[in-house]
Design a protein around this motif. Sequence first.
Motif, PDB file in Angstrom:
ATOM      1  N   TYR A   1     -40.534  17.622  12.244  1.00 43.27           N
ATOM      2  CA  TYR A   1     -42.212  17.536  11.046  1.00 43.27           C
ATOM      3  C   TYR A   1     -43.272  17.824  11.214  1.00 43.27           C
ATOM      4  O   TYR A   1     -43.795  18.280  12.862  1.00 43.27           O
ATOM      5  CB  TYR A   1     -42.653  15.998  11.961  1.00 43.27           C
ATOM      6  CG  TYR A   1     -41.730  14.775  11.358  1.00 43.27           C
ATOM      7  CD1 TYR A   1     -41.711  14.677  10.394  1.00 43.27           C
ATOM      8  CD2 TYR A   1     -40.755  14.281  12.317  1.00 43.27           C
ATOM      9  CE1 TYR A   1     -40.153  13.058  10.047  1.00 43.27           C
ATOM     10  CE2 TYR A   1     -39.650  13.933  12.353  1.00 43.27           C
ATOM     11  CZ  TYR A   1     -39.991  13.359  10.848  1.00 43.27           C
ATOM     12  OH  TYR A   1     -38.935  11.908  10.368  1.00 43.27           O
TER      13      TYR A   1
ATOM     14  N   ALA B   1     -44.147  13.230   5.237  1.00 43.82           N
ATOM     15  CA  ALA B   1     -43.152  11.937   5.820  1.00 43.82           C
ATOM     16  C   ALA B   1     -43.905  10.938   6.134  1.00 43.82           C
ATOM     17  O   ALA B   1     -45.400  10.777   5.477  1.00 43.82           O
ATOM     18  CB  ALA B   1     -43.970  12.677   7.481  1.00 43.82           C
TER      19      ALA B   1
ATOM     20  N   GLN C   1     -42.339  16.541   5.876  1.00 42.21           N
ATOM     21  CA  GLN C   1     -41.531  16.273   6.574  1.00 42.21           C
ATOM     22  C   GLN C   1     -39.827  17.337   6.359  1.00 42.21           C
ATOM     23  O   GLN C   1     -39.315  17.965   5.390  1.00 42.21           O
ATOM     24  CB  GLN C   1     -40.197  14.845   7.501  1.00 42.21           C
ATOM     25  CG  GLN C   1     -40.171  14.077   5.779  1.00 42.21           C
ATOM     26  CD  GLN C   1     -40.033  12.544   5.887  1.00 42.21           C
ATOM     27  OE1 GLN C   1     -40.171  12.158   6.138  1.00 42.21           O
ATOM     28  NE2 GLN C   1     -39.163  12.548   4.217  1.00 42.21           N
TER      29      GLN C   1
END
Length: 245
Positions: free
Chosen positions: A66, A50, A57
């Motif tokens: 997440y 992420a 993610q």
Amino acid sequence: MKVRFSLALIAGLIFSPVTLAANSTGSIEDKLTEQLVDKLNVDVVSMEKAPIEGLYQAVTKQGMLYISEDGSKLIHGNIYALDNNMENLSDTAFNAAMAAPRLEMLKPFEKDMLVYKAKNEKYVVTVFTDVDCGYCRKLHNEMQGYNDLGITIRYLAYPRRGVPSANADEMQAVWCAKDPLKAMTEAKSGGNVKAASCDVDISKQFYLGQQFGISGTPAIVLENGSVIPGYQPPERLLKTLQRAL
């Protein structure tokens, strides 16, 4: 992007901590994907780092999630770029990752789409629509304008009041009418379409829209699988298509 989670999934988030097994093998991405699938029963499309250090993610068909690198923490929400006009990075990542899967998911529904075909077709867009929403009616009233620019419009149903509902029943009547294209125009003009039944399942179209991350209508799916939320007049949609494709 508004994501609807089932009560079972929410309970899973609260009562089933996601932790990596000490003896698990494979990459971190594979391990985290396995945990989400096993514990939350979600369909993971992609797993990658992420924009925030220490987080991964997961793009799933149920929305964006997440997860911490050690697999112990799970977050459901959006990440925004403060240094880039508050760009919703979650929406951007979800849209990009889901583009190709969306096209595959659309194929089984092509036979049930209500198609307003352009004579000199240059582009084809699929619009999740509702018979009662104001901007859906505005788009429909300008159908000739889209067609004249070479844009074919294909409709799928997204009753905003959900399924089951009177709204969904009304859309079922449109799809099952003897002349569905004429019935759509009648319904979007405020008229009543006689109830009818057929093999078309409006609920499947609605749930498909949810998997696409759609939360309002109209929502326009381009030929590359990206989704444009909201109404666009004919000329603006043409420019959007020229830039995107």
